[in-house]
Write a protein that holds these residues in place. Structure first.
Motif, PDB file in Angstrom:
ATOM      1  N   PRO A 147       0.827  -1.212   0.000  1.00 40.70           N
ATOM      2  CA  PRO A 147       0.000   0.000   0.000  1.00 40.70           C
ATOM      3  C   PRO A 147       0.862   1.262   0.000  1.00 40.70           C
ATOM      4  N   GLY A 148       0.644   2.123  -0.967  1.00 40.64           N
ATOM      5  CA  GLY A 148       1.396   3.367  -1.060  1.00 40.64           C
ATOM      6  C   GLY A 148       0.983   4.139  -2.279  1.00 40.64           C
ATOM      7  N   GLY A 149       1.585   5.295  -2.478  1.00 39.96           N
ATOM      8  CA  GLY A 149       1.234   6.119  -3.631  1.00 39.96           C
ATOM      9  C   GLY A 149       2.230   7.226  -3.843  1.00 39.96           C
ATOM     10  N   MET A 150       2.173   7.838  -5.036  1.00 36.10           N
ATOM     11  CA  MET A 150       3.077   8.924  -5.397  1.00 36.10           C
ATOM     12  C   MET A 150       2.417  10.280  -5.158  1.00 36.10           C
ATOM     13  N   ILE A 151       3.202  11.246  -4.655  1.00 36.77           N
ATOM     14  CA  ILE A 151       2.750  12.626  -4.522  1.00 36.77           C
ATOM     15  C   ILE A 151       3.828  13.537  -5.104  1.00 36.77           C
ATOM     16  N   ASP A 152       3.431  14.771  -5.386  1.00 37.34           N
ATOM     17  CA  ASP A 152       4.346  15.698  -6.069  1.00 37.34           C
ATOM     18  C   ASP A 152       4.959  16.754  -5.164  1.00 37.34           C
ATOM     19  N   ALA A 153       4.475  16.869  -3.920  1.00 40.49           N
ATOM     20  CA  ALA A 153       4.988  17.926  -3.038  1.00 40.49           C
ATOM     21  C   ALA A 153       5.038  17.429  -1.603  1.00 40.49           C
ATOM     22  N   LEU A 154       5.914  18.038  -0.806  1.00 38.45           N
ATOM     23  CA  LEU A 154       6.060  17.690   0.603  1.00 38.45           C
ATOM     24  C   LEU A 154       5.323  18.716   1.470  1.00 38.45           C
ATOM     25  N   PRO A 155       4.885  18.314   2.666  1.00 33.07           N
ATOM     26  CA  PRO A 155       4.148  19.235   3.540  1.00 33.07           C
ATOM     27  C   PRO A 155       5.062  20.123   4.385  1.00 33.07           C
ATOM     28  N   PHE A 156       6.233  20.421   3.899  1.00 30.33           N
ATOM     29  CA  PHE A 156       7.130  21.372   4.557  1.00 30.33           C
ATOM     30  C   PHE A 156       7.959  22.064   3.488  1.00 30.33           C
ATOM     31  N   ASP A 157       8.708  23.072   3.897  1.00 33.09           N
ATOM     32  CA  ASP A 157       9.356  23.986   2.964  1.00 33.09           C
ATOM     33  C   ASP A 157      10.628  23.367   2.368  1.00 33.09           C
ATOM     34  N   MET A 158      10.404  22.436   1.443  1.00 32.20           N
ATOM     35  CA  MET A 158      11.535  21.823   0.744  1.00 32.20           C
ATOM     36  C   MET A 158      11.051  21.352  -0.619  1.00 32.20           C
ATOM     37  N   GLU A 159      11.810  21.675  -1.640  1.00 25.15           N
ATOM     38  CA  GLU A 159      11.407  21.294  -2.986  1.00 25.15           C
ATOM     39  C   GLU A 159      11.706  19.832  -3.227  1.00 25.15           C
ATOM     40  N   ALA A 160      10.713  19.125  -3.770  1.00 24.96           N
ATOM     41  CA  ALA A 160      10.868  17.706  -4.092  1.00 24.96           C
ATOM     42  C   ALA A 160      10.301  17.459  -5.478  1.00 24.96           C
ATOM     43  N   THR A 161      10.950  16.577  -6.229  1.00 28.25           N
ATOM     44  CA  THR A 161      10.454  16.232  -7.564  1.00 28.25           C
ATOM     45  C   THR A 161       9.366  15.157  -7.483  1.00 28.25           C
ATOM     46  N   LYS A 162       9.476  14.264  -6.512  1.00 26.87           N
ATOM     47  CA  LYS A 162       8.470  13.217  -6.297  1.00 26.87           C
ATOM     48  C   LYS A 162       8.616  12.704  -4.873  1.00 26.87           C
ATOM     49  N   ALA A 163       7.547  12.100  -4.352  1.00 26.71           N
ATOM     50  CA  ALA A 163       7.606  11.422  -3.056  1.00 26.71           C
ATOM     51  C   ALA A 163       6.736  10.178  -3.127  1.00 26.71           C
ATOM     52  N   LEU A 164       7.172   9.126  -2.443  1.00 30.06           N
ATOM     53  CA  LEU A 164       6.480   7.829  -2.463  1.00 30.06           C
ATOM     54  C   LEU A 164       6.123   7.445  -1.033  1.00 30.06           C
ATOM     55  N   SER A 165       4.848   7.201  -0.788  1.00 25.36           N
ATOM     56  CA  SER A 165       4.405   6.862   0.564  1.00 25.36           C
ATOM     57  C   SER A 165       4.268   5.358   0.746  1.00 25.36           C
ATOM     58  N   MET A 166       4.444   4.916   1.993  1.00 24.31           N
ATOM     59  CA  MET A 166       4.077   3.575   2.426  1.00 24.31           C
ATOM     60  C   MET A 166       3.152   3.763   3.627  1.00 24.31           C
ATOM     61  N   LYS A 167       1.962   3.200   3.518  1.00 22.99           N
ATOM     62  CA  LYS A 167       0.915   3.482   4.479  1.00 22.99           C
ATOM     63  C   LYS A 167       1.098   2.732   5.801  1.00 22.99           C
ATOM     64  N   ASN A 168       0.593   3.373   6.876  1.00 20.93           N
ATOM     65  CA  ASN A 168       0.435   2.729   8.186  1.00 20.93           C
ATOM     66  C   ASN A 168       1.730   2.147   8.751  1.00 20.93           C
ATOM     67  N   GLN A 169       2.760   2.971   8.798  1.00 22.85           N
ATOM     68  CA  GLN A 169       3.996   2.618   9.474  1.00 22.85           C
ATOM     69  C   GLN A 169       3.953   3.225  10.882  1.00 22.85           C
ATOM     70  N   ALA A 170       5.063   3.231  11.612  1.00 22.69           N
ATOM     71  CA  ALA A 170       4.986   3.686  13.006  1.00 22.69           C
ATOM     72  C   ALA A 170       6.292   4.318  13.466  1.00 22.69           C
ATOM     73  N   ARG A 171       6.180   5.090  14.557  1.00 22.84           N
ATOM     74  CA  ARG A 171       7.334   5.608  15.288  1.00 22.84           C
ATOM     75  C   ARG A 171       7.045   5.432  16.778  1.00 22.84           C
ATOM     76  N   PHE A 172       8.097   5.399  17.591  1.00 24.91           N
ATOM     77  CA  PHE A 172       7.897   5.157  19.020  1.00 24.91           C
ATOM     78  C   PHE A 172       9.130   5.558  19.810  1.00 24.91           C
TER      79      PHE A 172
END
Length: 529
Positions: free
Chosen positions: A155-180
């Protein structure tokens, strides 16, 4: 920018305000069913699982529990291990690439189950993980990786922009991961292990193994831990068992900052695929959100001055998020195998008594948990769907052969360069807290002046295979560029594969006009702590 009093020390966020139990060193010969060497996520989880299965387990740690790689992690719990799935499809095939993903997700699921079972308060947060590119070439690589995701059903998908002030050409998500928070989590598993009757010894360094009727683990204090099964979870295997792991892995160091940002922290975990690589994730500290900024990887002993890497991360953080306060900085060392898949299983072919887990390539939270599960299955005589993929005795002709030749050519180059290096600096130029490679009586040596002004001079020849170590100014260690061994400023082994300290060079009878002389009056091999 406000300065935090701790940021100048290489201490991780995770150990701040943590009260961990302490355990005595092993003071006599001991017998157990299963001996586990290494007090990080792999060792503690392995010990817990085997004790839960009814085994008598003894865990030993050379230093303090959770003070090694696990204590210095970014603590991302994810199956998104960089650009790995396109490569696995190419070199391993679809079935094994799919198994790799399944294995990582099964480890994450187990962690979540234990957190729920024991009600562990460890700041477990489910988030999407992202790889992002900043170049056209990187964007093309992400497209290939996304095709691999689709083929493997990830599960994942491609996006064209990041939600912070940094230029990106592409981004690839992987859903439902974690941090702790890794230490809060593992301290709870540690409590369960002790409740189950597990035995723990800290400050007990395993130095050698004798495989007899029973396995005998020799310690630095001259004691023996006898066992039926042995599990090496010591980051780099402390016992090679003729598996030649030093020639089948390479060590890299990477760096992290913890900051309170001026801008709002983004949701999600981020990792760039173009150079210079940057890792970004949020964390909780004293009830407020902070950012962990990582990157600046380089082979151990081969980077520029450590301060450069911290400064580069700080500049990136300031430009991208702004810095209200710099809280912590620390570094970590990780091992990568020839084909980028960890070695988990019997140390050599047909050995069903000694097991290793190593080569996690910066992804120790899932791989360490996975290793514990697989090794538990081995010890209990149970089959696993994942055993074959991670077996240490595998050898894929491509890319393993290329990496084997490249790695060992690199070793040969550094071995030769170190011996031929011309050094002009003298130890009497060192200030307190400084170390460097110097010329001592016409020979290459390593010198460090401690905070009391005492000078420590060492032979810089690594005791593993004779390469010349380099000074690490950030951690005040001597690091080997060939196989990643590390030594303290006074020569004691910090990390293998070396198991003997650097040779001390006597200062008695020599003249150093700027500082007290050393105490020793002859060359000697120092004792390990």
């Amino acid at each position: 920018m406000e300065q935090h009093e701790k940021w100048t020390q290489p201490e991780p966020l995770w150990r701040e305000n943590m009260s961990l139990p302490t355990f005595e060193a092993m003071k006599e010969d001991t017998t157990t069913e299963v001996a586990v060497v290494g007090g990080g996520i792999t060792g503690i989880t392995t010990a817990y699982l085997l004790a839960r299965a009814g085994k008598k387990v003894t865990l030993i740690e050379a230093d303090e529990l959770l003070n090694g790689t696990t204590g210095h992690t970014t603590a991302k719990v994810t199956a998104q291990h960089g650009l790995i799935y396109h490569e696995l499809l190419k070199h391993f095939g679809e079935e094994e690439a799919s198994l790799y993903y399944q294995a990582q997700m099964s480890a994450m699921q187990s962690m979540e189950e234990w957190i729920d079972k024991y009600q562990i308060d460890c700041n477990w947060v489910k988030e999407d993980a992202y790889l992002f590119a900043t170049t056209k070439k990187g964007a093309h690589k992400l497209e290939n990786e996304y095709e691999a995701y689709q083929k493997l059903g990830i599960p994942g998908g491609m996006i064209d922009a990041l939600p912070f002030d940094m230029e990106a050409t592409k981004a690839l998500s992987m859903k439902n991961q974690a941090r702790f928070h890794p230490i809060k989590y593992l301290s709870a598993l540690l409590d369960e292990f002790v409740t189950l009757g597990g035995e723990i010894f800290e400050h007990t360094k395993a130095t050698d193994v004798k495989e007899r009727d029973r396995i005998e683990v020799q310690t630095g204090d001259g004691h023996t831990l006898a066992c039926e099964k042995l599990v090496s979870c010591s980051h780099f295997p402390f016992y090679d068992g003729k598996g030649f792991y030093f020639s089948r892995m390479y060590a890299e160091r990477s760096y992290l900052l913890a900051i309170e940002p001026e801008k709002e922290v983004p949701e999600g975990m981020y990792l760039s695929i173009d150079e210079p690589k940057r890792s970004i994730r949020t964390a909780d500290y004293n009830g407020k959100p902070v950012l962990l900024i990582g990157g600046e990887s380089h082979k151990t002993g081969q980077g520029v001055d450590t301060s450069f890497h911290y400064n580069a991360l700080e500049e990136f953080a300031a430009e991208t998020f702004g810095i209200k306060e710099k809280l912590f900085q620390w570094s970590a060392q990780d091992l990568t195998t020839l084909d980028k898949v960890p070695y988990i299983g019997p140390i050599t072919r047909n050995n069903d008594r000694v097991f290793i887990a190593t080569g996690f390539r910066k992804w120790g939270m899932t791989n360490g948990t996975l290793a514990a599960k697989l090794i538990c299955d081995y010890v209990l005589g149970e089959e696993s769907l994942f055993h074959e993929l991670f077996k240490p005795t595998r050898f894929k002709s491509d890319p393993s052969m290329k990496q084997f030749l490249s790695q060992n050519f690199d070793v040969a180059v550094h071995l030769a360069e170190g011996k031929l290096e011309l050094v002009a600096d003298r130890p009497n130029s060192l200030k307190k807290g400084e170390g460097m490679v110097v010329q001592w009586r016409g020979e290459r040596a390593g010198a460090y002046r401690d905070d009391e002004g005492k000078l420590h001079v060492l032979d810089t020849t690594c005791t593993h295979m004779g390469c010349e170590v380099e000074w690490n100014s950030g951690e005040h260690t001597w690091d080997c560029p060939c196989h990643g061994s590390r030594f303290s400023y006074d020569g004691a082994v910090v990390e293998g594969p070396a198991d003997k300290p650097l040779m001390k060079i006597a200062l008695e009878g020599t003249q150093d006009m700027h500082a007290p002389l050393g105490e020793s009056n002859e060359e000697e091999h120092g004792e390990q702590p």
